[in-house]
Design an enzyme around this catalytic site. Structure first.
Site, PDB file in Angstrom:
ATOM      1  N   ASP A   1     -16.425  10.433   4.457  1.00 55.09           N
ATOM      2  CA  ASP A   1     -14.971  10.344   4.493  1.00 55.09           C
ATOM      3  C   ASP A   1     -14.493  10.591   5.917  1.00 55.09           C
ATOM      4  OD1 ASP A   1     -12.475  10.254   2.691  1.00 55.09           O
ATOM      5  OD2 ASP A   1     -12.121  12.052   3.896  1.00 55.09           O
TER       6      ASP A   1
ATOM      7  N   GLU B   1     -10.482   5.494   2.987  1.00 51.48           N
ATOM      8  CA  GLU B   1     -11.394   5.766   4.104  1.00 51.48           C
ATOM      9  C   GLU B   1     -12.704   6.395   3.635  1.00 51.48           C
ATOM     10  OE1 GLU B   1      -8.928   9.489   3.577  1.00 51.48           O
ATOM     11  OE2 GLU B   1      -8.568   7.349   3.411  1.00 51.48           O
TER      12      GLU B   1
END
Length: 185
Positions: free
Chosen positions: A57, A100
């Site tokens: 992430d 993301e």
């Protein structure tokens, strides 16, 4: 007629590729990752292969979007995808899981090798700022890794996600598995 058949086959391959890829990053998409992951998981449960999963992430991604704009956020994700695909094996499944967040599935990694690979990826990403409209945008990632199969593929992803959550809680920009692996600083 032969040329028409070749064209049809090429069109089918292109449609299949489009259905399995995230249009922006060209990484596999979530749907493909789940389909392939379930098959790899079943094979690992039968003892035919070993399997590890990582969830990556981008740290403070919202700040990149808020500070530099959404086009910069898109550029950051494309940059990240290029780093990942250039440094991972063709047999590894790299998929945009959402926003993301990226999932990496390692089939038959050498013992603990995927943890080392993830740590090297983390360091490479940190050392490679995103270049966008004449600016360099720093970017770091947190990564959770597991080789614990659990009771299902979903359990395996939850285990990796738990390690990712610990990495975020522990200050970000680090790789975590059952023990702390690496961090900046």
């Amino acid at each position: 007629r032969v040329n028409q058949n070749f064209d049809i086959i090429a069109n089918i391959e292109q449609i299949t590729e489009s259905a399995n890829r995230d249009p922006m990053t060209r990484l596999y998409n979530r749907r493909y990752m789940h389909e392939a992951g379930e098959q790899l998981y079943a094979s690992a449960k039968r003892g035919n292969i070993t399997l590890s999963a990582a969830i990556l992430d981008v740290d403070f991604f919202k700040k990149i979007n808020d500070t530099y704009g959404h086009a910069a956020g898109d550029a950051a994700l494309i940059h990240l995808a290029k780093i990942l695909t250039s440094r991972l094996r063709k047999t590894d499944i790299v998929a945009r899981y959402g926003g993301e967040e990226i999932v990496i599935l390692f089939a038959n990694p050498a013992e603990l090798a995927c943890v080392d690979v993830c740590e090297e990826l983390r360091q490479s990403i940190e050392a490679s700022p995103v270049r966008f409209q004449g600016q360099e945008i720093p970017m770091t990632v947190s990564i959770g890794v597991t080789d614990q199969l659990g009771d299902s593929f979903q359990d395996m992803l939850k285990q990796a996600d738990g390690h990712l959550y610990r990495a975020k809680e522990n200050g970000r920009n680090q790789t975590m598995t059952d023990a702390v692996v690496g961090s900046a600083g």
